[in-house]
Design an enzyme around this catalytic site. Structure first.
Site, mmCIF file in Angstrom:
data_model
loop_
_atom_site.group_PDB
_atom_site.id
_atom_site.type_symbol
_atom_site.label_atom_id
_atom_site.label_comp_id
_atom_site.label_asym_id
_atom_site.label_seq_id
_atom_site.Cartn_x
_atom_site.Cartn_y
_atom_site.Cartn_z
ATOM 1 N N ASP A 57 14.399 41.421 10.700
ATOM 2 C CA ASP A 57 13.406 40.399 10.979
ATOM 3 C C ASP A 57 12.014 41.017 10.971
ATOM 4 O O ASP A 57 11.860 42.231 11.077
ATOM 5 C CB ASP A 57 13.679 39.683 12.312
ATOM 6 N N ASN A 122 17.974 35.907 25.605
ATOM 7 C CA ASN A 122 18.454 34.530 25.465
ATOM 8 C C ASN A 122 19.671 34.424 24.547
ATOM 9 O O ASN A 122 20.079 33.329 24.177
ATOM 10 C CB ASN A 122 17.332 33.623 24.951
ATOM 11 N N HIS A 124 19.873 35.718 21.461
ATOM 12 C CA HIS A 124 19.615 35.717 20.017
ATOM 13 C C HIS A 124 20.134 36.999 19.375
ATOM 14 O O HIS A 124 20.233 38.046 20.027
ATOM 15 C CB HIS A 124 18.127 35.504 19.703
ATOM 16 N N GLU A 129 17.451 31.886 17.067
ATOM 17 C CA GLU A 129 17.155 31.490 18.430
ATOM 18 C C GLU A 129 17.996 30.292 18.901
ATOM 19 O O GLU A 129 18.244 29.353 18.144
ATOM 20 C CB GLU A 129 15.667 31.095 18.533
#
Length: 244
Positions: A57, A122, A124, A129
């Site tokens: 990413d 979270n 991811h 996401e």
């Protein structure tokens, strides 16, 4: 944790080069992977001159010289230590459409032998996401808007001074792209990741916790430290002396 993950990753790289003459790996860029990469650089007899590194990413809109860019982080903490045959950064500075097409072409050049990844607070993986991650995304690479929790994590990791400085969008490999790697080595340290580790093991596989998709992979290892494992429900009596 880092040494164990690195040892397993190195074995895969050696085996791939022995079998095919070269290897390709995808590497996450995050402080949580520092211990893995330091140990990987110390692994003996890894034929780095036959290994290509890609990453998973990259921020959109961040200056190319910014140290927070994931390509720059990987250069500093892995590439410059091991001197691989090639390193292919995501060139988001050429525009999202062009960068997406360029990276899809790079992914299609050959198999991916190894993916070294982590898990966000979270849940991811890469920047897929919750709750919008597509576990069956037909595109190998896409532009995403970053979840607030992911942006806060970048500040908590001391990557950015303020939340306003953290970009809001990024280019990311999708979950199917990560899952196409032959071997996934996932390292997850830190108390802040404990709920994500618990969810990985206990929650249904869904976009609410994208990391749960890892349970579908036939060869995925999760390496955690004691803090990250603190919410797991296990019987310590089942552990061997070596793993206590």
């Amino acid at each position: 944790m880092g040494v164990a993950a690195a040892h397993s990753a190195a074995q895969t790289l050696r085996a791939a080069v022995a079998a095919r003459g070269s290897a390709r790996m995808i590497a996450a860029a995050a402080p949580s992977q520092l211990d893995v990469y330091r140990a990987l650089a110390d692994e003996p007899d890894v034929p780095w001159d036959r290994i290509t590194i890609l990453h998973m990413d990259e921020y959109i809109g961040l200056d190319t010289a910014a140290p927070q860019r994931f390509a720059n982080w990987l250069n500093t903490h892995l590439v410059e230590s091991v001197h691989p045959a090639a390193f292919h950064p995501m060139r988001t500075e050429i525009g999202a459409v062009a960068a997406t097409a360029e990276y899809i072409a790079l992914l299609e050049e050959g198999p991916i032998d190894l993916v070294c990844l982590g898990i966000g607070v979270n849940g991811h993986i890469a920047f897929n996401e919750p709750p919008d991650a597509d576990l069956s995304d037909p595109s190998p690479v896409r532009v995403v808007q970053l979840d607030l929790a992911s942006r806060v994590q970048q500040v908590d990791d001391d990557c950015f001074d303020t939340l306003d400085a953290v970009p809001t969008h990024a280019l990311t490999l999708t979950i199917p792209s990560l899952m196409r790697g032959a071997h996934l080595v996932c390292a997850v340290p830190d108390t802040r990741k404990a709920d994500a580790v618990r969810a990985l093991v206990e929650e249904p596989i869904s976009a609410h916790w994208p990391c749960t998709a890892l349970r579908r992979h036939p060869r995925c290892e999760i390496h955690v430290d004691r803090d990250a494992a603190s919410l797991l429900h296990w019987d310590a009596n089942l552990l061997t002396p070596e793993t206590r």
